[in-house]
Scaffold this motif. Structure first.
Motif, PDB file in Angstrom:
ATOM      1  N   LEU A  40      43.262  60.545  25.683  1.00 44.68           N
ATOM      2  CA  LEU A  40      42.332  61.499  25.951  1.00 44.68           C
ATOM      3  C   LEU A  40      42.084  62.561  24.966  1.00 44.68           C
ATOM      4  O   LEU A  40      41.210  63.085  24.437  1.00 44.68           O
ATOM      5  CB  LEU A  40      42.642  62.086  27.504  1.00 44.68           C
ATOM      6  N   VAL A  41      43.463  62.875  24.221  1.00 45.74           N
ATOM      7  CA  VAL A  41      43.328  63.892  23.244  1.00 45.74           C
ATOM      8  C   VAL A  41      42.399  63.476  22.067  1.00 45.74           C
ATOM      9  O   VAL A  41      41.761  64.260  21.512  1.00 45.74           O
ATOM     10  CB  VAL A  41      44.614  64.446  22.710  1.00 45.74           C
ATOM     11  N   ALA A  42      42.607  62.406  21.637  1.00 46.48           N
ATOM     12  CA  ALA A  42      41.798  61.763  20.731  1.00 46.48           C
ATOM     13  C   ALA A  42      40.287  61.503  20.931  1.00 46.48           C
ATOM     14  O   ALA A  42      39.611  62.062  20.038  1.00 46.48           O
ATOM     15  CB  ALA A  42      42.302  60.359  20.330  1.00 46.48           C
ATOM     16  N   LEU A  43      40.006  61.251  22.116  1.00 47.29           N
ATOM     17  CA  LEU A  43      38.542  61.330  22.578  1.00 47.29           C
ATOM     18  C   LEU A  43      37.925  62.525  22.443  1.00 47.29           C
ATOM     19  O   LEU A  43      36.853  62.935  21.940  1.00 47.29           O
ATOM     20  CB  LEU A  43      38.424  60.776  23.933  1.00 47.29           C
TER      21      LEU A  43
ATOM     22  N   VAL B 147      47.238  70.570  36.264  1.00 47.83           N
ATOM     23  CA  VAL B 147      47.029  71.069  34.939  1.00 47.83           C
ATOM     24  C   VAL B 147      45.542  71.198  34.624  1.00 47.83           C
ATOM     25  O   VAL B 147      44.824  72.160  34.361  1.00 47.83           O
ATOM     26  CB  VAL B 147      47.529  70.335  33.759  1.00 47.83           C
ATOM     27  N   ILE B 148      44.760  70.056  34.831  1.00 48.36           N
ATOM     28  CA  ILE B 148      43.371  69.844  34.684  1.00 48.36           C
ATOM     29  C   ILE B 148      42.718  70.346  35.950  1.00 48.36           C
ATOM     30  O   ILE B 148      42.673  69.695  36.860  1.00 48.36           O
ATOM     31  CB  ILE B 148      42.986  68.311  34.169  1.00 48.36           C
ATOM     32  N   ALA B 149      41.799  71.455  35.655  1.00 51.76           N
ATOM     33  CA  ALA B 149      41.013  71.754  36.747  1.00 51.76           C
ATOM     34  C   ALA B 149      39.564  71.079  36.995  1.00 51.76           C
ATOM     35  O   ALA B 149      38.873  71.601  36.614  1.00 51.76           O
ATOM     36  CB  ALA B 149      40.554  73.289  36.719  1.00 51.76           C
ATOM     37  N   ALA B 150      39.715  70.048  37.781  1.00 52.63           N
ATOM     38  CA  ALA B 150      38.743  68.998  37.807  1.00 52.63           C
ATOM     39  C   ALA B 150      38.000  69.150  39.295  1.00 52.63           C
ATOM     40  O   ALA B 150      38.625  69.625  39.989  1.00 52.63           O
ATOM     41  CB  ALA B 150      39.173  67.798  37.733  1.00 52.63           C
ATOM     42  N   LYS B 151      36.563  69.086  38.861  1.00 53.29           N
ATOM     43  CA  LYS B 151      36.049  69.260  40.221  1.00 53.29           C
ATOM     44  C   LYS B 151      35.658  67.910  40.958  1.00 53.29           C
ATOM     45  O   LYS B 151      35.928  66.919  40.323  1.00 53.29           O
ATOM     46  CB  LYS B 151      34.510  69.657  39.769  1.00 53.29           C
ATOM     47  N   PRO B 152      35.627  67.898  42.281  1.00 56.67           N
ATOM     48  CA  PRO B 152      35.499  66.427  43.046  1.00 56.67           C
ATOM     49  C   PRO B 152      34.194  65.761  42.587  1.00 56.67           C
ATOM     50  O   PRO B 152      33.358  66.129  42.512  1.00 56.67           O
ATOM     51  CB  PRO B 152      35.319  66.882  44.422  1.00 56.67           C
TER      52      PRO B 152
ATOM     53  N   GLU C 186      47.211  64.862  33.194  1.00 57.26           N
ATOM     54  CA  GLU C 186      47.600  66.354  33.555  1.00 57.26           C
ATOM     55  C   GLU C 186      48.851  66.680  32.632  1.00 57.26           C
ATOM     56  O   GLU C 186      49.978  66.982  32.994  1.00 57.26           O
ATOM     57  CB  GLU C 186      48.416  66.345  34.852  1.00 57.26           C
ATOM     58  N   ARG C 187      48.370  67.051  31.303  1.00 54.86           N
ATOM     59  CA  ARG C 187      49.022  67.650  30.212  1.00 54.86           C
ATOM     60  C   ARG C 187      48.663  68.761  29.644  1.00 54.86           C
ATOM     61  O   ARG C 187      47.417  68.929  29.599  1.00 54.86           O
ATOM     62  CB  ARG C 187      49.534  66.482  29.314  1.00 54.86           C
ATOM     63  N   GLU C 188      49.557  69.638  29.104  1.00 55.03           N
ATOM     64  CA  GLU C 188      48.801  70.770  28.640  1.00 55.03           C
ATOM     65  C   GLU C 188      48.100  70.587  27.229  1.00 55.03           C
ATOM     66  O   GLU C 188      47.143  71.169  26.864  1.00 55.03           O
ATOM     67  CB  GLU C 188      50.176  71.715  28.400  1.00 55.03           C
ATOM     68  N   ALA C 189      48.500  69.425  26.565  1.00 59.31           N
ATOM     69  CA  ALA C 189      47.925  69.073  25.157  1.00 59.31           C
ATOM     70  C   ALA C 189      46.304  68.670  25.574  1.00 59.31           C
ATOM     71  O   ALA C 189      45.363  68.817  24.841  1.00 59.31           O
ATOM     72  CB  ALA C 189      48.707  67.992  24.692  1.00 59.31           C
ATOM     73  N   THR C 190      46.335  67.815  26.656  1.00 53.84           N
ATOM     74  CA  THR C 190      45.046  67.242  26.997  1.00 53.84           C
ATOM     75  C   THR C 190      43.952  68.533  27.566  1.00 53.84           C
ATOM     76  O   THR C 190      43.055  68.362  27.225  1.00 53.84           O
ATOM     77  CB  THR C 190      45.050  66.306  28.197  1.00 53.84           C
ATOM     78  N   LYS C 191      44.717  69.397  28.340  1.00 57.16           N
ATOM     79  CA  LYS C 191      43.810  70.528  28.659  1.00 57.16           C
ATOM     80  C   LYS C 191      43.303  71.402  27.459  1.00 57.16           C
ATOM     81  O   LYS C 191      42.298  71.764  27.433  1.00 57.16           O
ATOM     82  CB  LYS C 191      44.689  71.397  29.731  1.00 57.16           C
ATOM     83  N   ALA C 192      44.344  71.553  26.527  1.00 59.38           N
ATOM     84  CA  ALA C 192      43.734  72.270  25.287  1.00 59.38           C
ATOM     85  C   ALA C 192      42.613  71.528  24.713  1.00 59.38           C
ATOM     86  O   ALA C 192      41.835  72.015  23.991  1.00 59.38           O
ATOM     87  CB  ALA C 192      45.092  72.577  24.443  1.00 59.38           C
ATOM     88  N   ALA C 193      42.717  70.190  24.433  1.00 58.69           N
ATOM     89  CA  ALA C 193      41.679  69.389  23.839  1.00 58.69           C
ATOM     90  C   ALA C 193      40.371  69.437  24.592  1.00 58.69           C
ATOM     91  O   ALA C 193      39.377  69.737  23.924  1.00 58.69           O
ATOM     92  CB  ALA C 193      42.219  67.801  23.711  1.00 58.69           C
TER      93      ALA C 193
END
Length: 681
Positions: free
Chosen positions: A674-677, A569-574, A611-618
């Motif tokens: 993570l959403v709160a941060l 879900v989260i497109a993170a770089k290495p 790896e959550r949609e809510a985290t990605k949106a935040a």
């Protein structure tokens, strides 16, 4: 005013240098310091590789750090490179302190390597490039005489065909850079530096080496204070240099050349705290007691992990057998504990030995080796088959004790299968174990093992606890089969890890080996129940499994398997330190997490919080830059970074507010962490 003896020593050294500088050229070309210019790996256009200046001083001689101290001078490098090629800032290992005649020198008395990054332009033709040229001017001394030497070195990169494994040890000797900035204050008499350092990190006799010259009194005693997660150093000033706008240097931990590199800006420095008095024993022992408690609790928590709990519960149930004597229960408890401690100390000792040899490894390092994962999979398969009733393993039997040898073997087994796990209390203790003197590190590993063995040990020595267990009955056979489920899931997880490590074909080969072992165990069970010795088919199956494991699986293994990533879900770089520096320079919040496919806690956190949609949106709304460090396979850069943050393994979670310093998050994340941060950014 300078002390007369020190002034005399300085004049004597100056006279020696003047005489040497006017000596014949043959003297200047003396060879008391052997030098080599080496490349870590073959060079490719558009990449940055690492070069090493490897120095070996003659016995009784020494070289100097970039700031030589009260006497001597640092090394001067002049490169001759092809157009567009660029050599970066040299990186030095932690120097040693050498006091001669009241003068403090920062030296290297044994072989050492200075690492230099070399950036190659994207369009460069490495095969046709001329050899790299380097002129290194340096001073080489004994405690009585100094000789300037000039090294004319060259390196033809087109002749470098494979990686030089010596770079692992050389890189391990380079102090990791703190990602959090230190602060400093200057008074007319002293320099005070506040260095961010975890309170759980025990120190020997620390010492600060500054890059800046003529600012501090190098030979004067340095005082250190603990103030929470900050180490405060107070150093007397020399009063010669002007007040600097920034500082940089190395904090030497005072144990086996370990240390960290820091950068400092003017700012407030805390007052008060616990004095280390040059690394006095009282401060270290107090910290060590806290770490011992954390290791003990961490080991205790391992008992509820799915790979350990079936073994512990079945062994505990065996103590509830009718007619079990008090003496036998105590003997089994002690034997089980001995097995756990032997395995834990063996793994800890291997870890510390590998790190001392320069190999960048951390906790659960063995799971980064495909062969170990295959062995664990076969073992988990065998235990699952035993629990399901396909064959009898005495150490996990209800009907027979197996005695002390059986309990000892079960302890070895429980300790070995528990190593992939890292819990909240283990993190600080195991991270400190990598930086403490070796004997203190082993004590922490022993405390971890004692925590793992404690429940069974208490059952053996406390009769009321055994009486709380259910009375023996036919239900125990059903319970044993139920316990085959979590053990079987562990085997499937290890098979998945084989796929992640070595690819699909490798995983299929491992599954075939496990299936052959399972068939052999089924034949063993039939012979056990019938009383007939079916040795030929049993031995044939195991010989076939071993043959496939040793000769076929290495050929099926793929080095590029991890490139076949799963959907995220989260497109993170290495993660890399360069990528982290670039992300922080962007002025956006940065979240960095370190994970591994064999880390159960990591995978739970990723499913629950990352790896959550809510985290990605935040993250998208706040512009958060995510970076992920995958430690499934061995990665020296990630290992160094983890060590610098006091972590022996994964998970590690760091949150960098926009323009701010790192905040280390708990090892257990909630869905809203993570959403709160991100929302607060």
């Amino acid at each position: 005013m300078h002390h007369p003896r020190r002034l005399g020593a300085v004049l004597a050294l100056l006279c020696t240098l003047v005489a040497l500088l006017g000596a014949p050229q043959a003297l200047a070309q003396s060879n008391h310091m052997k030098a080599e210019l080496l490349a870590e790996q073959p060079a490719r256009p558009g990449e940055t590789i690492t070069l090493a200046l490897h120095f070996t001083p003659e016995r009784g001689w020494h070289g100097y750090w970039l700031n030589p101290g009260d006497a001597g001078y640092g090394m001067d490098l002049k490169w001759d490179l092809p157009a567009g090629w660029q050599a970066g800032t040299p990186e030095y290992p932690v120097p040693q302190q050498l006091v001669i005649g009241g003068l403090m020198n920062h030296v290297y008395e044994s072989d050492y390597a200075v690492l230099v990054p070399l950036t190659i332009p994207a369009g460069a033709d490495v095969s046709a490039a001329p050899p790299l040229g380097l002129a290194a001017d340096m001073l080489v001394c004994t405690d009585q005489i100094c000789v300037p030497e000039k090294k004319e070195l060259s390196l033809d990169l087109s002749q470098v065909s494979q990686r030089d494994v010596r770079f692992d040890a050389w890189r391990a000797a380079i102090p990791a850079a703190l990602d959090r900035q230190a602060t400093f204050e200057l008074t007319p008499d002293s320099l005070r530096i506040a260095i961010p350092l975890p309170a759980s990190l025990a120190l020997g006799t620390p010492h600060v080496f500054l890059d800046q010259t003529q600012l501090i009194d190098y030979a004067a005693p340095q005082s250190f204070y603990r103030n929470g997660d900050t180490l405060v150093a107070e150093i007397p000033r020399k009063g010669i240099a002007e007040d600097p706008s920034a500082l940089a240097g190395i904090l030497d931990f005072g144990e086996d050349g370990q240390g960290v590199r820091f950068a400092a800006a003017p700012g407030p420095v805390p007052t008060g705290g616990t004095a280390l008095a040059g690394g006095d024993a009282s401060g270290r022992i107090g910290s060590l007691w806290w770490l011992l408690g954390a290791a003990l609790l961490g080991g205790l928590i391992l008992n509820v992990m799915p790979c350990v709990f079936p073994i512990l519960s079945l062994k505990a149930m065996s103590l509830a057998r009718a007619g079990e004597s008090e003496a036998e229960a105590r003997r089994e408890g002690l034997a089980y504990t001995a097995g756990v401690l032997v395995a834990t100390l063996a793994l800890g000792g291997a870890l510390l030995t590998l790190r001392a040899a320069g190999t960048q490894v951390g906790w659960a390092f063995q799971l980064q080796e495909p062969g170990v994962v295959v062995a664990l999979l076969v073992l988990a398969t065998a235990i699952t088959a035993n629990l399901a009733g396909l064959f009898e393993l005495p150490s996990l039997s209800f009907t027979q004790s197996g005695g002390r040898s059986s309990a000892f073997a079960t302890g070895l087994l429980a300790s070995f299968v528990a190593t992939p796990c890292t819990g909240p209390f283990m993190a600080a203790a195991m991270g400190a174990a990598l930086l403490l003197p070796w004997w203190q590190g082993l004590i922490l590993f022993a405390a971890l093992g004692l925590g793992l063995a404690l429940p069974f040990l208490l059952l053996g020595f406390v009769p009321p606890l055994r009486k709380m267990l259910p009375r023996p009955g036919k239900w125990m056979n059903t319970f044993k089969k139920v316990m085959a489920v979590p053990m079987g899931l562990t085997a499937l997880a290890l098979l998945w890890l084989c796929w992640r490590l070595g690819g699909t074909v490798f995983a299929l080969g491992v599954a075939a080996v496990a299936a052959i072992v399972l068939a052999g165990l089924w034949l063993t069970g039939r012979s056990q129940h019938s009383g007939h010795k079916a040795w030929v088919p049993v031995l044939s199956s195991f010989v076939l499994a071993v043959g496939l494991g040793f000769f076929l699986l290495p050929r099926l293994y793929s080095e590029t398997a991890l490139a076949d990533s799963v959907d995220e879900v989260i497109a993170a770089k290495p993660f890399s330190e360069a990528a982290l520096a670039e992300a922080r320079a962007s002025g956006k919040p940065v979240f960095v997490w370190f994970t591994a496919d064999w880390c159960l806690t990591c995978k739970v956190n990723e499913g629950v919080s990352i790896e959550r949609e809510a985290t990605k949106a935040a993250f998208d709304k706040a512009g958060v830059v995510p970076l992920v460090g995958d430690w499934t396979r061995r990665d020296p850069e990630i290992t160094r970074f983890l060590t610098a943050h006091g972590a022996a393994g994964v998970p590690l979670y760091l949150w960098y507010p926009a323009g701010g310093e790192a905040q280390q998050l708990p090892q257990v994340l909630t869905p809203d962490t993570l959403v709160a941060l991100a929302s607060a950014s």
